[in-house]
Design an enzyme around this catalytic site. Sequence first.
Site, PDB file in Angstrom:
ATOM      1  CB  SER A 278     -10.016  16.790  23.033  1.00 60.75           C
ATOM      2  OG  SER A 278      -9.522  15.940  24.053  1.00 60.75           O
ATOM      3  CG  ASP A 279      -7.684  22.388  26.174  1.00 60.05           C
ATOM      4  OD1 ASP A 279      -7.000  21.789  27.031  1.00 60.05           O
ATOM      5  OD2 ASP A 279      -7.694  23.637  26.080  1.00 60.05           O
ATOM      6  CD1 TRP A 280      -5.677  17.190  30.623  1.00 60.68           C
ATOM      7  CD2 TRP A 280      -5.367  17.706  28.476  1.00 60.68           C
ATOM      8  NE1 TRP A 280      -4.549  16.529  30.180  1.00 60.68           N
ATOM      9  CE2 TRP A 280      -4.342  16.819  28.880  1.00 60.68           C
ATOM     10  CE3 TRP A 280      -5.373  18.134  27.147  1.00 60.68           C
ATOM     11  CZ2 TRP A 280      -3.329  16.389  28.009  1.00 60.68           C
ATOM     12  CZ3 TRP A 280      -4.364  17.708  26.287  1.00 60.68           C
ATOM     13  CH2 TRP A 280      -3.377  16.850  26.716  1.00 60.68           C
TER      14      TRP A 280
END
Length: 861
Positions: A278-280
């Site tokens: 996942s992106d942050w």
Amino acid sequence: MKLGWLELAALTASVASAKELAYSPPYYPSPWMDGQGDWADAHERAVEFVSGLTLAEKVNLTTGSGWEQERCVGETGGIPRLGMWGWCMQDSPLGVRDSDYNSGFPAGVNVAATWDKTLAYLRGKAMGEEHRDKGVDVQLGPVAGPLGKNPDGGRVWEGFAPDPVLTGQMFAETIKGIQDAGVIACAKHYILNEQEHFRQSSEAQGYGYDIDQSVSSNLDDKTMHELYLWPFVDAIRAGVGSVMCSYNQINNSYACSNSYTLNKLLKGELGFQGFVMSDWGAHHSGVGDALAGLDMSMPGDVLLGSPYSYWGTNLTIAVLNGTIPEWRIDDMATRIMAAYYKVGRDQIRTPPNFSSWTRDVYGYEHFIVNENYIKLNERVNVQGDHANVIRKIGSDSMVLLKNNGALPLTHDEKFVAILGEDAGSNPYGANGCSDRGCDDGTLAMGWGSGSANFPYLITPEQAIQNEVIFSSQGKGDVFSVTDNWALDQMAATAAQADVSLVFVNADSGEGYINVDGNEGDRKNMTLWGNGEEVIKTAAENCNNVVVIMHTPNAVLIGDWAHNPNITAILWAGLPGQESGRSLVDVLYGRVNPGGKTPFTWGKSREAYGPPILTEPNNGKGAPQDDFTDGLYIDYRHFDKYDYQPIYEFGYGLSYSSFSFSDLEVTPLNGGSYSATTGMTKKAPVLGKIGQASDYLFPKSIKRITQYLYPYLNSTNLRESSGDPDYGMPSKDYVPAGASDGSPQELLPASGSSGGNPGLFEDLFRITATITNTGKVAGDEVPQLYISLGGKDDPVRQLRAFDRLSIQPGQKIKWSTTLNRRDLSNWDTNSQNWLISKATKKVYVGNSSRKLPLSATLPTVQ
Ligand SMILES: *[C@@H]1O[C@H](CO)[C@@H](O)[C@H](O)[C@H]1NC(C)=O
Ligand SMILES: *[C@@H]1O[C@H](CO)[C@@H](O)[C@H](O)[C@H]1NC(C)=O
Ligand SMILES: *[C@@H]1O[C@H](CO)[C@@H](O)[C@H](O)[C@H]1NC(C)=O
Ligand SMILES: *[C@@H]1O[C@H](CO)[C@@H](O)[C@H](O)[C@H]1NC(C)=O
Ligand SMILES: *[C@@H]1O[C@H](CO)[C@@H](O)[C@H](O)[C@H]1NC(C)=O
Ligand SMILES: *[C@@H]1O[C@H](CO)[C@@H](O)[C@H](O)[C@H]1NC(C)=O
Ligand SMILES: *[C@@H]1O[C@H](CO)[C@@H](O)[C@H](O)[C@H]1NC(C)=O
Ligand SMILES: *[C@@H]1O[C@H](CO)[C@@H](O)[C@H](O)[C@H]1NC(C)=O
Ligand SMILES: *[C@@H]1O[C@H](CO)[C@@H](O)[C@H](O)[C@H]1NC(C)=O
């Protein structure tokens, strides 16, 4: 008449109530890795490794330990029993971010402007080496999302070009380079993350927008395949180990929860064998995202800095309570470990020896909670000889847009004027603004997480002074005025000059930083900080003005580009630490410019298509960003509506000239195409789950405050989760089929890494002769465009290119191939590629509009 999706959408939009939003169909179960293609060996080793792990160990591989808990921007848990410390994920696509003694490489857009696949590879390799030597496991790059639908999109420069073939090939070469250095690359951001506005609702709230959901990029299936997904196919074929799902939603389903884009497209159709992270902060649900195809949660916490996780303890619980099938956690761990073996991390791994959170030598290991004071930064210099490739990309990416004989300079200029703030130093220091979040002094990098600290930054002013005064041929005087409001002084200086070198810029970056009212995306397409006035002042007072631009993408130059006193225009992009030296190499003719613009220079923003969505249009719900321009972005848009660009995609001058001749088309035995049929094997289950009592927090471990562990507080799962909605079907709905580990039907367009293997069989060989008709050696970029001929096809689309170095008078026979993918359209009915009956033409030349050679392709059976 059969309506296309866009037409149908337009029709239904007019009759439908506002509540009927674009919808993403469910696709389950999540495909399990099978080791296809050149993943067989890595797969086998991963299966063996994962088979010996406990559930908590598997969970540790999938979940970050929390924001700023370890040294890297994201770190997973470790497996101490087997000597494996937590994995280090580190930005950025242009170097090691948040570190020191590392290089600041040119941005992706400059790599695209070189049109040189070898340089793309070498930059990838050099960046991979720097990450490797700092102890990084996964470099968070390269970027093909944004692709570049919006020229003013904040992060377009991190990626390559608004063309899927140019981007796809540069993306693939960068990945090969990074992974050959022994570091896992991360292809991001998947997918349709084309603007910064509203990409995260929390960020948007910070700017005062009243929304509680992130933007939804709504796109039809054909454009998805023919445009935005295309470069990811090349990444997968290059063997990329990880893919990052993005912040935005697609058809109103978050990118990290979207079973259609993750399970169906990425893992099903394209056969992606690595892992999805996942992106942050892009992780939005525990059970749901696991079933939709997410494999790693970064940086692990629900909100950055919160002590809770959708995974970690919750993932252990969800497997124990049977909501997530055992094969799914096994598949996550297998994919992660397969990427590790694929790039050879088991051979060369060293622990990270820098901290992303402080440049001090000593500090807290667990930075966010001030625990464990240790030596954090070893200050290891990892630059090697990378300055050479940086300087070369800087000069080879320079695009000469105009030249009335002004360039190259000769050293005979007695008085050289340097005008513009963009020539000089940043008074705060090259790294003086956090994540490059300002535009002071010369611009060599955009802002945001896609940046890196500079080891030094050679400004144009410094390099030109050196050249004029200290080089063996130097015999002139040189004066610079770098205050963009000192127009009187600029006028006086320009009036005396033999040549005025005028420096201007425009900047953009990531949405969490607002620079001068630009919330990541640019708020306008003009130059920054009085740039137009600087140019105007120089051109009113000097008849030999050379304009040099540092910009992330196109700016509007129509007001001055044709001014006769402006004798040359150079676009230098975002060239990184060697900026000044790369520039003088071109200005003084040591390097003959061969870069080609990787985007169109239009006369107005409107010519590019619909604007960035900058006002919420769905109440508090997800802003709806309908990609109504479909396939028609950048030059495809200009060609469709017959807008005249100032400089077209693919255009760039040289100090030499070239001619094109002798186009030949040879059919090859590409074989026939058949839809993939049959079934997968059943999902493998590796090892035993155990029971809750096996995963109680071990007494032997000293608990770090807020740290995310895989363990339970008690054998009562609900209590250990601490989730008030635990067990509620509304909370963690398991979609139909999501738990099914039995053999599944294969998709017709699948079959190998990247899709149906028939797509990559060559159907034609194309050759052409390129002759250097000038007096100096130089580089030319033959570009092959195709017209697929259907009414829904762009006028022309790039399909092949190479950068060739040619001596004066020399002829080179260029040869390239077209495969089935290059000739096909996505057919939404059969969910497969097919070659239409329309007549297909190929064109060869040196820009998207200078195509002297063309031929009709023979019909493909
Ligand atoms: C989005 O909706 C369109 C229109 O129904 C459809 O063609 C497309 O496949 C959908 N894409 C995703 C990722 O859901
Ligand atoms: C999970 O990772 C943490 C942090 O590295 C470590 O303390 C813990 O022992 C690991 N747990 C297991 C089961 O390996
Ligand atoms: C990084 O620092 C550690 C000591 O903390 C050292 O063992 C390791 O060799 C260093 N790595 C490199 C590449 O210098
Ligand atoms: C489990 O996830 C829920 C959200 O779904 C969250 O509220 C809770 O704090 C999490 N528990 C742990 C132990 O992280
Ligand atoms: C466009 O934005 C830049 C950066 O914020 C600013 O310097 C410039 O003045 C703006 N241009 C116009 C015409 O407003
Ligand atoms: C071009 O520069 C000369 C000075 O060299 C000036 O006299 C003339 O007005 C300028 N032309 C334009 C169009 O600004
Ligand atoms: C581009 O091609 C044209 C012929 O179509 C030729 O005149 C010109 O010199 C070429 N330009 C470059 C920079 O190669
Ligand atoms: C589990 O125990 C730790 C330590 O007492 C505590 O900080 C944490 O909040 C507990 N988690 C839950 C979900 O109750
Ligand atoms: C299983 O565990 C997960 C993670 O804590 C929780 O979200 C879910 O509601 C639980 N489901 C059942 C049926 O107990």
